[in-house]
Design a protein around this motif. Sequence first.
Motif, PDB file in Angstrom:
ATOM      1  N   PHE A  86       0.830  -1.209   0.000  1.00 47.16           N
ATOM      2  CA  PHE A  86       0.000   0.000   0.000  1.00 47.16           C
ATOM      3  C   PHE A  86       0.866   1.263   0.000  1.00 47.16           C
ATOM      4  O   PHE A  86       0.573   2.244  -0.689  1.00 47.16           O
ATOM      5  N   TYR A  87       1.939   1.219   0.757  1.00 50.22           N
ATOM      6  CA  TYR A  87       2.882   2.333   0.888  1.00 50.22           C
ATOM      7  C   TYR A  87       3.428   2.762  -0.474  1.00 50.22           C
ATOM      8  O   TYR A  87       3.709   3.943  -0.699  1.00 50.22           O
ATOM      9  N   THR A  88       3.573   1.809  -1.396  1.00 51.25           N
ATOM     10  CA  THR A  88       4.229   2.101  -2.680  1.00 51.25           C
ATOM     11  C   THR A  88       3.288   2.602  -3.768  1.00 51.25           C
ATOM     12  O   THR A  88       3.752   2.882  -4.878  1.00 51.25           O
ATOM     13  N   ARG A  89       2.005   2.701  -3.510  1.00 55.54           N
ATOM     14  CA  ARG A  89       1.096   3.164  -4.567  1.00 55.54           C
ATOM     15  C   ARG A  89       1.544   4.528  -5.075  1.00 55.54           C
ATOM     16  O   ARG A  89       1.792   5.452  -4.290  1.00 55.54           O
ATOM     17  N   LYS A  90       1.617   4.655  -6.392  1.00 51.66           N
ATOM     18  CA  LYS A  90       2.290   5.807  -6.991  1.00 51.66           C
ATOM     19  C   LYS A  90       1.625   7.140  -6.676  1.00 51.66           C
ATOM     20  O   LYS A  90       2.285   8.185  -6.713  1.00 51.66           O
ATOM     21  N   ASN A  91       0.331   7.135  -6.370  1.00 54.01           N
ATOM     22  CA  ASN A  91      -0.333   8.403  -6.071  1.00 54.01           C
ATOM     23  C   ASN A  91      -0.146   8.848  -4.618  1.00 54.01           C
ATOM     24  O   ASN A  91      -0.522   9.954  -4.249  1.00 54.01           O
ATOM     25  N   HIS A  92       0.449   7.992  -3.781  1.00 53.70           N
ATOM     26  CA  HIS A  92       0.610   8.341  -2.372  1.00 53.70           C
ATOM     27  C   HIS A  92       1.783   9.287  -2.134  1.00 53.70           C
ATOM     28  O   HIS A  92       1.636  10.315  -1.475  1.00 53.70           O
ATOM     29  N   PHE A  93       2.952   8.937  -2.653  1.00 58.25           N
ATOM     30  CA  PHE A  93       4.144   9.767  -2.439  1.00 58.25           C
ATOM     31  C   PHE A  93       4.894   9.933  -3.764  1.00 58.25           C
ATOM     32  O   PHE A  93       6.019   9.440  -3.909  1.00 58.25           O
ATOM     33  N   PRO A  94       4.294  10.605  -4.738  1.00 55.29           N
ATOM     34  CA  PRO A  94       4.917  10.716  -6.054  1.00 55.29           C
ATOM     35  C   PRO A  94       6.292  11.377  -5.990  1.00 55.29           C
ATOM     36  O   PRO A  94       6.480  12.377  -5.302  1.00 55.29           O
ATOM     37  N   GLY A  95       7.238  10.761  -6.700  1.00 52.45           N
ATOM     38  CA  GLY A  95       8.591  11.305  -6.762  1.00 52.45           C
ATOM     39  C   GLY A  95       9.534  10.785  -5.713  1.00 52.45           C
ATOM     40  O   GLY A  95      10.749  10.965  -5.811  1.00 52.45           O
ATOM     41  N   PHE A  96       9.002  10.111  -4.685  1.00 48.10           N
ATOM     42  CA  PHE A  96       9.845   9.642  -3.580  1.00 48.10           C
ATOM     43  C   PHE A  96      10.127   8.145  -3.696  1.00 48.10           C
ATOM     44  O   PHE A  96       9.221   7.331  -3.910  1.00 48.10           O
ATOM     45  N   ALA A  97      11.388   7.785  -3.506  1.00 48.63           N
ATOM     46  CA  ALA A  97      11.825   6.391  -3.612  1.00 48.63           C
ATOM     47  C   ALA A  97      11.649   5.618  -2.310  1.00 48.63           C
ATOM     48  O   ALA A  97      11.631   4.383  -2.323  1.00 48.63           O
ATOM     49  N   ARG A  98      11.524   6.325  -1.195  1.00 44.16           N
ATOM     50  CA  ARG A  98      11.528   5.663   0.114  1.00 44.16           C
ATOM     51  C   ARG A  98      10.508   4.525   0.241  1.00 44.16           C
ATOM     52  O   ARG A  98      10.840   3.463   0.786  1.00 44.16           O
ATOM     53  N   PRO A  99       9.255   4.672  -0.225  1.00 39.51           N
ATOM     54  CA  PRO A  99       8.302   3.571  -0.074  1.00 39.51           C
ATOM     55  C   PRO A  99       8.791   2.273  -0.702  1.00 39.51           C
ATOM     56  O   PRO A  99       8.583   1.184  -0.149  1.00 39.51           O
ATOM     57  N   PHE A 100       9.469   2.369  -1.852  1.00 33.83           N
ATOM     58  CA  PHE A 100       9.949   1.176  -2.543  1.00 33.83           C
ATOM     59  C   PHE A 100      11.137   0.552  -1.815  1.00 33.83           C
ATOM     60  O   PHE A 100      11.291  -0.672  -1.787  1.00 33.83           O
TER      61      PHE A 100
ATOM     62  N   ALA B  88      12.122  -8.606  -3.549  1.00 30.32           N
ATOM     63  CA  ALA B  88      12.848  -7.532  -2.856  1.00 30.32           C
ATOM     64  C   ALA B  88      13.855  -6.880  -3.800  1.00 30.32           C
ATOM     65  O   ALA B  88      13.992  -5.647  -3.837  1.00 30.32           O
ATOM     66  N   LYS B  89      14.550  -7.700  -4.579  1.00 25.45           N
ATOM     67  CA  LYS B  89      15.513  -7.177  -5.558  1.00 25.45           C
ATOM     68  C   LYS B  89      14.807  -6.281  -6.571  1.00 25.45           C
ATOM     69  O   LYS B  89      15.283  -5.175  -6.879  1.00 25.45           O
ATOM     70  N   ASP B  90      13.654  -6.723  -7.067  1.00 27.76           N
ATOM     71  CA  ASP B  90      12.907  -5.920  -8.039  1.00 27.76           C
ATOM     72  C   ASP B  90      12.436  -4.602  -7.435  1.00 27.76           C
ATOM     73  O   ASP B  90      12.470  -3.552  -8.091  1.00 27.76           O
ATOM     74  N   ALA B  91      11.981  -4.658  -6.179  1.00 31.38           N
ATOM     75  CA  ALA B  91      11.512  -3.439  -5.507  1.00 31.38           C
ATOM     76  C   ALA B  91      12.662  -2.452  -5.324  1.00 31.38           C
ATOM     77  O   ALA B  91      12.494  -1.234  -5.518  1.00 31.38           O
ATOM     78  N   ALA B  92      13.834  -2.955  -4.959  1.00 28.49           N
ATOM     79  CA  ALA B  92      14.997  -2.088  -4.771  1.00 28.49           C
ATOM     80  C   ALA B  92      15.428  -1.460  -6.095  1.00 28.49           C
ATOM     81  O   ALA B  92      15.780  -0.276  -6.152  1.00 28.49           O
ATOM     82  N   ARG B  93      15.374  -2.252  -7.171  1.00 27.81           N
ATOM     83  CA  ARG B  93      15.720  -1.706  -8.489  1.00 27.81           C
ATOM     84  C   ARG B  93      14.705  -0.653  -8.922  1.00 27.81           C
ATOM     85  O   ARG B  93      15.070   0.350  -9.550  1.00 27.81           O
ATOM     86  N   GLY B  94      13.449  -0.871  -8.556  1.00 28.71           N
ATOM     87  CA  GLY B  94      12.430   0.139  -8.829  1.00 28.71           C
ATOM     88  C   GLY B  94      12.685   1.420  -8.069  1.00 28.71           C
ATOM     89  O   GLY B  94      12.500   2.528  -8.595  1.00 28.71           O
ATOM     90  N   ALA B  95      13.148   1.291  -6.818  1.00 31.34           N
ATOM     91  CA  ALA B  95      13.451   2.467  -6.003  1.00 31.34           C
ATOM     92  C   ALA B  95      14.543   3.315  -6.639  1.00 31.34           C
ATOM     93  O   ALA B  95      14.490   4.550  -6.612  1.00 31.34           O
ATOM     94  N   LEU B  96      15.533   2.656  -7.240  1.00 28.05           N
ATOM     95  CA  LEU B  96      16.664   3.375  -7.818  1.00 28.05           C
ATOM     96  C   LEU B  96      16.328   4.057  -9.138  1.00 28.05           C
ATOM     97  O   LEU B  96      17.176   4.728  -9.720  1.00 28.05           O
ATOM     98  N   LYS B  97      15.073   3.911  -9.605  1.00 23.67           N
ATOM     99  CA  LYS B  97      14.613   4.664 -10.770  1.00 23.67           C
ATOM    100  C   LYS B  97      14.118   6.053 -10.365  1.00 23.67           C
ATOM    101  O   LYS B  97      13.933   6.923 -11.205  1.00 23.67           O
ATOM    102  N   SER B  98      13.855   6.229  -9.073  1.00 23.33           N
ATOM    103  CA  SER B  98      13.463   7.530  -8.541  1.00 23.33           C
ATOM    104  C   SER B  98      14.715   8.261  -8.064  1.00 23.33           C
ATOM    105  O   SER B  98      15.785   7.657  -7.957  1.00 23.33           O
ATOM    106  N   PRO B  99      14.623   9.552  -7.761  1.00 27.06           N
ATOM    107  CA  PRO B  99      15.814  10.280  -7.296  1.00 27.06           C
ATOM    108  C   PRO B  99      16.451   9.606  -6.077  1.00 27.06           C
ATOM    109  O   PRO B  99      15.769   9.279  -5.112  1.00 27.06           O
ATOM    110  N   TRP B 100      17.752   9.415  -6.147  1.00 28.64           N
ATOM    111  CA  TRP B 100      18.451   8.728  -5.061  1.00 28.64           C
ATOM    112  C   TRP B 100      18.422   9.526  -3.764  1.00 28.64           C
ATOM    113  O   TRP B 100      18.550   8.953  -2.687  1.00 28.64           O
ATOM    114  N   TRP B 101      18.248  10.826  -3.863  1.00 28.90           N
ATOM    115  CA  TRP B 101      18.214  11.641  -2.648  1.00 28.90           C
ATOM    116  C   TRP B 101      16.861  11.535  -1.935  1.00 28.90           C
ATOM    117  O   TRP B 101      16.652  12.162  -0.903  1.00 28.90           O
ATOM    118  N   THR B 102      15.954  10.694  -2.475  1.00 25.53           N
ATOM    119  CA  THR B 102      14.680  10.425  -1.794  1.00 25.53           C
ATOM    120  C   THR B 102      14.619   8.996  -1.254  1.00 25.53           C
ATOM    121  O   THR B 102      13.557   8.540  -0.840  1.00 25.53           O
TER     122      THR B 102
END
Length: 338
Positions: A205-219, A235-249
């Motif tokens: 639920f935390y990762t739904r794109k409309n909840h925290f758009p632009g932030f990598a932290r949920p992923f 987990a590997k896929d989720a982490a790779r998805g996180a790294l598609k967002s700005p790393w400073w998030t």
Amino acid sequence: MAFSSPRATSLLLGHGRCARFLCSSSSSSSSYSFPEHISFIKEVAATQPPQHLSQLLRILNARDESILSPGAKQGLMPLAIPLSQSNSGAVTALLRWPTAPTGMEMPVVEVRKHGVWLLAKNVDQFIHRILVEEDANNGIDELFHAASDAGEKLYRKGDFSKSQIMDVDVYLLRKVGLFPDVLERKVVQHFENGDHVSALVTGEFYTRKNHFPGFARPFVFNAEVLLKVGRNVEAKDAARGALKSPWWTLGCKYHEVACIAEWKDEQIEYRTEKMTEEGKREDLNKGKPAFQIALDEAAFLLDLASVEGTWDSTLERIAECYKEAGLHDMARFVQYKD
């Protein structure tokens, strides 16, 4: 853990109208309007100040936080507009997205060494949360006084007890909004109660794109949840998805996420190569517009700076990229220092 900069003392206001406010009595804080912050956001950050920014600054001051000059950006993540610093050294700021979607408000963040942590999606939500938590803890009336008309619009003292909701986090999620730390606490509580299904559902639920758009932290957090229950491939896929967002998030160090993603320095090398003249020519030949290549380079520079948390050395080139992309206001904002 909050980031405490070694140059924290130099960030405190030492000049201008805000400096005089810090020397004034606390009794005057409820009527102070913080014109320096308002004008900085309009003239330097070139965007609309949040309606209740002055009330938030008064609340932060009433919490014994030191009000910072909005231009005291040296050493900080360059898209942050400093507001205050707590006794622990944590800096609360507004985030000025370079290309925010129309209507998106400036989020309230805590500035850390490697980036920012989202505190609230906007100023009103943050004020609302502070007042709820203060009321639930039978805190001081001074915060409600500092909130003034914003407090009257957002939350009336006693509403928490009247709701008969016993858990503050549950009240926040139902009545105020979604907050990263609250959702993460709920997942931890599910694990402590042995309810892995609810933990996984909340993490997703935390990762739904409309909840925290632009932030990598949920992923990132969802990747950690999946890892905890042995779902390593997901987990590997989720982490790779996180790294598609700005790393400073990411809310943590880059290498912690890269480890879960099972990447070494591939993404660092990719960004570095994309910023070479050859990489840019390749993108141009593929039909990517020049302004988008410039924006991509600025984003890559911010990503790479976040790895070590060394921001100032890349500011000039980031500003040049924004100029090349036609975002001259962003270029001036990034370069600005007191």
